[in-house]
Each structure stands twice: as C-alpha cells, then as structure tokens.
Motif scaffolding. Sequence first.
Motif, PDB file in Angstrom:
ATOM      1  N   LYS A  63     111.720 -41.805  33.877  1.00 44.85           N
ATOM      2  CA  LYS A  63     111.359 -42.595  35.040  1.00 44.85           C
ATOM      3  C   LYS A  63     109.895 -42.375  35.355  1.00 44.85           C
ATOM      4  O   LYS A  63     109.482 -41.280  35.658  1.00 44.85           O
ATOM      5  CB  LYS A  63     112.217 -42.183  36.219  1.00 44.85           C
ATOM      6  N   LEU A  64     109.123 -43.408  35.268  1.00 41.95           N
ATOM      7  CA  LEU A  64     107.700 -43.353  35.544  1.00 41.95           C
ATOM      8  C   LEU A  64     107.470 -44.191  36.791  1.00 41.95           C
ATOM      9  O   LEU A  64     107.631 -45.400  36.768  1.00 41.95           O
ATOM     10  CB  LEU A  64     106.939 -43.916  34.346  1.00 41.95           C
ATOM     11  N   LYS A  86      98.536 -42.991  40.914  1.00 44.61           N
ATOM     12  CA  LYS A  86      99.112 -41.667  40.688  1.00 44.61           C
ATOM     13  C   LYS A  86     100.519 -41.851  40.153  1.00 44.61           C
ATOM     14  O   LYS A  86     101.337 -42.527  40.752  1.00 44.61           O
ATOM     15  CB  LYS A  86      99.144 -40.863  41.977  1.00 44.61           C
ATOM     16  N   VAL A  87     100.789 -41.233  39.003  1.00 39.78           N
ATOM     17  CA  VAL A  87     102.112 -41.294  38.389  1.00 39.78           C
ATOM     18  C   VAL A  87     102.914 -40.124  38.938  1.00 39.78           C
ATOM     19  O   VAL A  87     102.547 -38.958  38.747  1.00 39.78           O
ATOM     20  CB  VAL A  87     102.016 -41.234  36.850  1.00 39.78           C
ATOM     21  N   ASP A  88     104.011 -40.411  39.629  1.00 42.56           N
ATOM     22  CA  ASP A  88     104.761 -39.385  40.347  1.00 42.56           C
ATOM     23  C   ASP A  88     105.305 -38.270  39.467  1.00 42.56           C
ATOM     24  O   ASP A  88     105.257 -37.116  39.835  1.00 42.56           O
ATOM     25  CB  ASP A  88     105.919 -40.012  41.112  1.00 42.56           C
ATOM     26  N   VAL A 102      99.174 -30.720  21.185  1.00 38.18           N
ATOM     27  CA  VAL A 102      99.657 -32.087  21.415  1.00 38.18           C
ATOM     28  C   VAL A 102      98.860 -32.715  22.556  1.00 38.18           C
ATOM     29  O   VAL A 102      98.403 -32.029  23.465  1.00 38.18           O
ATOM     30  CB  VAL A 102     101.175 -32.124  21.746  1.00 38.18           C
ATOM     31  N   ALA A 103      98.686 -34.026  22.484  1.00 38.71           N
ATOM     32  CA  ALA A 103      97.999 -34.784  23.524  1.00 38.71           C
ATOM     33  C   ALA A 103      98.658 -36.155  23.645  1.00 38.71           C
ATOM     34  O   ALA A 103      99.080 -36.730  22.644  1.00 38.71           O
ATOM     35  CB  ALA A 103      96.527 -34.937  23.188  1.00 38.71           C
ATOM     36  N   ALA A 104      98.750 -36.647  24.876  1.00 37.51           N
ATOM     37  CA  ALA A 104      99.344 -37.962  25.119  1.00 37.51           C
ATOM     38  C   ALA A 104      98.523 -38.697  26.175  1.00 37.51           C
ATOM     39  O   ALA A 104      97.971 -38.078  27.091  1.00 37.51           O
ATOM     40  CB  ALA A 104     100.788 -37.823  25.589  1.00 37.51           C
ATOM     41  N   ALA A 105      98.440 -40.012  26.045  1.00 37.97           N
ATOM     42  CA  ALA A 105      97.750 -40.865  27.018  1.00 37.97           C
ATOM     43  C   ALA A 105      98.574 -42.133  27.208  1.00 37.97           C
ATOM     44  O   ALA A 105      99.166 -42.656  26.268  1.00 37.97           O
ATOM     45  CB  ALA A 105      96.347 -41.213  26.538  1.00 37.97           C
ATOM     46  N   ILE A 106      98.623 -42.609  28.460  1.00 39.58           N
ATOM     47  CA  ILE A 106      99.371 -43.828  28.804  1.00 39.58           C
ATOM     48  C   ILE A 106      98.473 -44.701  29.670  1.00 39.58           C
ATOM     49  O   ILE A 106      97.847 -44.206  30.610  1.00 39.58           O
ATOM     50  CB  ILE A 106     100.657 -43.495  29.598  1.00 39.58           C
ATOM     51  N   ASN A 107      98.397 -45.995  29.360  1.00 39.87           N
ATOM     52  CA  ASN A 107      97.740 -46.947  30.251  1.00 39.87           C
ATOM     53  C   ASN A 107      98.666 -48.138  30.443  1.00 39.87           C
ATOM     54  O   ASN A 107      99.639 -48.295  29.711  1.00 39.87           O
ATOM     55  CB  ASN A 107      96.347 -47.355  29.752  1.00 39.87           C
ATOM     56  N   GLY A 108      98.384 -48.952  31.449  1.00 36.83           N
ATOM     57  CA  GLY A 108      99.304 -50.037  31.754  1.00 36.83           C
ATOM     58  C   GLY A 108      98.635 -51.329  32.179  1.00 36.83           C
ATOM     59  O   GLY A 108      97.529 -51.336  32.716  1.00 36.83           O
ATOM     60  N   ASP A 115      95.151 -51.440  50.925  1.00 35.32           N
ATOM     61  CA  ASP A 115      96.534 -51.600  50.468  1.00 35.32           C
ATOM     62  C   ASP A 115      97.103 -50.278  49.979  1.00 35.32           C
ATOM     63  O   ASP A 115      96.382 -49.461  49.408  1.00 35.32           O
ATOM     64  CB  ASP A 115      96.620 -52.571  49.287  1.00 35.32           C
ATOM     65  N   TRP A 116      98.395 -50.100  50.149  1.00 39.92           N
ATOM     66  CA  TRP A 116      99.153 -49.033  49.508  1.00 39.92           C
ATOM     67  C   TRP A 116     100.295 -49.727  48.780  1.00 39.92           C
ATOM     68  O   TRP A 116     101.057 -50.485  49.386  1.00 39.92           O
ATOM     69  CB  TRP A 116      99.693 -48.051  50.541  1.00 39.92           C
ATOM     70  N   ASP A 117     100.391 -49.518  47.468  1.00 38.68           N
ATOM     71  CA  ASP A 117     101.417 -50.161  46.650  1.00 38.68           C
ATOM     72  C   ASP A 117     102.332 -49.114  46.039  1.00 38.68           C
ATOM     73  O   ASP A 117     101.882 -48.039  45.645  1.00 38.68           O
ATOM     74  CB  ASP A 117     100.791 -50.962  45.505  1.00 38.68           C
ATOM     75  N   LEU A 118     103.608 -49.464  45.922  1.00 36.53           N
ATOM     76  CA  LEU A 118     104.589 -48.631  45.243  1.00 36.53           C
ATOM     77  C   LEU A 118     105.227 -49.485  44.160  1.00 36.53           C
ATOM     78  O   LEU A 118     105.834 -50.517  44.448  1.00 36.53           O
ATOM     79  CB  LEU A 118     105.649 -48.129  46.223  1.00 36.53           C
ATOM     80  N   LEU A 119     105.051 -49.076  42.897  1.00 36.11           N
ATOM     81  CA  LEU A 119     105.599 -49.784  41.757  1.00 36.11           C
ATOM     82  C   LEU A 119     106.772 -48.952  41.255  1.00 36.11           C
ATOM     83  O   LEU A 119     106.586 -47.828  40.805  1.00 36.11           O
ATOM     84  CB  LEU A 119     104.549 -49.954  40.665  1.00 36.11           C
TER      85      LEU A 119
END
Length: 184
Positions: free
Chosen positions: A5-6, A39-41, A93-99, A172-176
Amino acid sequence: MNAKKLRLCLPLVAFAAQAPAQSNGPLAGYAGFTVGQAKVDDLCDGFEGSCDDSSLSFRVHGGAELSSFANLELGYRYIDDVEASGVVSGIGVAAAINGHFVDTTLQLGLPESGPFKFYTKAGLMLWRLNYEVAASNGWMTVSEEDDDTGVAFRTGLGMSYQVSDQLRLRADWDLLLNVGDDDE
C-alpha cells in the motif's frame, strides 16, 4: 519498503490564473500550476537503510466554475523520485519510484462571494508508477525497471484568495489513496 500500500499525502501551494473575460459567469474557465512536496506514508516503515520518502511534486490543471460554489477540474501531476538504499546480506540495494497522475476533481467551496474561499474536493485519478531497482555485490551490478498502473480515489482541502480579477492564489492539501496497492 512496503509495496502493498503506497499512500501519498501531498501538501501543495498552488497558483492559478483566471481569464478576466470569463471570471464573472457560470462555466468560467481557469488554468493553474501547483508546486509542492509529496510524502509517501509507508515507504520507509521498517527500512533500516537510507530512505527519502518525500519529493518535489508539480501539477498542471484547468477547470470550469460550474456555479459560485462548485468547480470541476482536470489535472496532470508528476511526483519526482522517492528513494531508498541500504545493504541486505552484504549486497548493496537501491530503489527509486516516481509517478504520473491524471485526475478529475469536483471542488465545493464557501463562501460563494468574497476574496477568500475554503473548499473540499474529491475525484478519481489514473496513475502510473515507475520503479527502478539496482543491487551490487561489488563485482557485479544488476538493475531492473518496471511500472504499475491503476485507478484511485483522491480527496483534499484547500483555501484560495482572489488577488485580482486575473489572479487567485491557492493552498491545497491532497490525499491520494491506494496508489500502488496490490489489492486493487
């Protein structure tokens, strides 16, 4: 990293410009650009390496004033890389995520007139996350890229101030919700 869950929580400061010829009637159009921090929770929960779960985010949007208290808005949002890296069993190890996100949102705000307006918003979005992962033991490096897509709910709160007939400032404050959720 918990990929089950992201959830993204995006506080944003937005600037929107409105066309003066269309600013007084129903279906008045507007366009804007927002810049903020995402910010990813749950990206860094339980991770013992280096982890950066916040990133630059921007959104381009346009909309129509359906009435003095309701707007319908379409937008495109990009979230730059959130990253994690560390050592697992002697392997780096390294990981990156973009959207990338395309959304449609209904905003309901009060009061109907005056320079300040407070609003709530809800809508749907199409999302695409790009993953990059690399591992190295010092002799050999292996890397992999993948992506994931889906549909999710978005909601948020905001406030705007009418500076002039041509300029309105927004915060604005958004929650996705459930972006990257395996249970979709």
